[in-house]
Design a protein around this motif. Sequence first.
Motif, PDB file in Angstrom:
ATOM      1  N   CYS A 182       0.931  -1.554  -0.416  1.00  0.00           N
ATOM      2  CA  CYS A 182       0.053  -0.505  -0.107  1.00  0.00           C
ATOM      3  C   CYS A 182       1.067   1.491   0.110  1.00  0.00           C
ATOM      4  O   CYS A 182       0.307   2.395  -0.972  1.00  0.00           O
ATOM      5  N   TYR A 234       0.446   1.959  -7.637  1.00  0.00           N
ATOM      6  CA  TYR A 234      -0.974   1.750  -8.116  1.00  0.00           C
ATOM      7  C   TYR A 234      -1.973   2.686  -8.709  1.00  0.00           C
ATOM      8  O   TYR A 234      -3.362   2.225  -8.970  1.00  0.00           O
ATOM      9  N   ILE A 255     -10.686  -0.196   4.119  1.00  0.00           N
ATOM     10  CA  ILE A 255     -11.909  -0.293   3.587  1.00  0.00           C
ATOM     11  C   ILE A 255     -11.823  -1.687   2.909  1.00  0.00           C
ATOM     12  O   ILE A 255     -12.292  -1.729   1.547  1.00  0.00           O
ATOM     13  N   LYS A 287     -12.646  -2.078  -1.748  1.00  0.00           N
ATOM     14  CA  LYS A 287     -11.124  -2.079  -2.060  1.00  0.00           C
ATOM     15  C   LYS A 287     -11.403  -2.258  -3.488  1.00  0.00           C
ATOM     16  O   LYS A 287     -10.914  -3.285  -3.536  1.00  0.00           O
ATOM     17  N   PRO A 288      -9.903  -1.227  -3.949  1.00  0.00           N
ATOM     18  CA  PRO A 288     -10.091  -1.602  -5.490  1.00  0.00           C
ATOM     19  C   PRO A 288     -10.012  -2.759  -6.297  1.00  0.00           C
ATOM     20  O   PRO A 288      -9.175  -3.604  -5.183  1.00  0.00           O
ATOM     21  N   PHE A 318      -6.539   5.350   3.860  1.00  0.00           N
ATOM     22  CA  PHE A 318      -7.603   3.887   3.624  1.00  0.00           C
ATOM     23  C   PHE A 318      -6.510   3.042   5.087  1.00  0.00           C
ATOM     24  O   PHE A 318      -6.932   2.097   5.329  1.00  0.00           O
ATOM     25  N   LEU A 319      -5.271   3.568   4.564  1.00  0.00           N
ATOM     26  CA  LEU A 319      -4.238   2.522   5.588  1.00  0.00           C
ATOM     27  C   LEU A 319      -4.246   2.878   6.982  1.00  0.00           C
ATOM     28  O   LEU A 319      -3.432   4.057   7.211  1.00  0.00           O
ATOM     29  N   CYS A 345      -6.112  -3.482  -5.058  1.00  0.00           N
ATOM     30  CA  CYS A 345      -5.393  -4.289  -3.930  1.00  0.00           C
ATOM     31  C   CYS A 345      -5.805  -5.188  -3.898  1.00  0.00           C
ATOM     32  O   CYS A 345      -5.313  -6.282  -3.743  1.00  0.00           O
TER      33      CYS A 345
END
Length: 238
Positions: free
Chosen positions: A133, A138, A205, A209-210, A191-192, A213
């Motif tokens: 992350c 990304y 999340i 999450k996307p 969100f980390l 991820c």
Amino acid sequence: MAKKETLFLTRTEALEAICRDFRQYDPQIMLFCQIIRLIFGGDIVAKREEQKNGAWISLPGRRDMRWMDGAEMVEYLCDSLDSDLSVSLVASICARVFQTRASVEVDSATGQEGVSIETGMEDFTCRQCGQCCRTLDYQREVIEKDVALWEELGRSDILRWVGVFTGESNKKSYRIWTTPGTTEFAEGCPFLKRISSENRSVCMIQDVKPGICRQYPSSRKHAVMTGCPGFKGSRFKG
Ligand code: SF4
Ligand code: SF4
């Protein structure tokens, strides 16, 4: 023992995956030499120069050495991967490139011959270190499907961190994570969350999450090459 996870690729898909792998990472010079030797036979000699992105290469059947930079090596390799290569040779190349077992298999649904590749993912455990992350690139990988899901769920708390850009023909593209109200990338993912007392990091999340991820890492090699410690005692080196 956990069941081995495998991925079936047609010959064309396997050749594309090999090229993608070479484009994705820094020049994999020794691997390049192994594959060229597999395709053409004969000896190939490579000599690196410190801090240079390439190598002096003597190709099979040639005595002179010539300098190939990383990009040229990738293009030479991809040009050599033509669709006439036998599936068993493609499987041998996949085994080396993806550092796993790969074998010829017939797809039961289509009857088409292809390559079955062990992903090694059954040995993976996320250590919640948060390294991926914090460090991976990304930001441009979020897709419309991710955004549509957040819209459907009314997740304005996520959407406010998504940069929306309109290109030619009004086509939208997205970036994560941008500081709300600006087009500037935020410093890291909002969100980390670091839980210092437990020495781990969690995704706030996790359930939505996307995709980029969720899909990380896609294979043992992907993990090893990008510094993910999720494969304990990994046998492989990048
Ligand atoms: S780098 Fe690997 S182990 Fe660490 S959080 Fe990401 S997926 Fe998990
Ligand atoms: S959304 Fe979750 S998994 Fe993705 S970068 Fe942020 S914290 Fe990591």
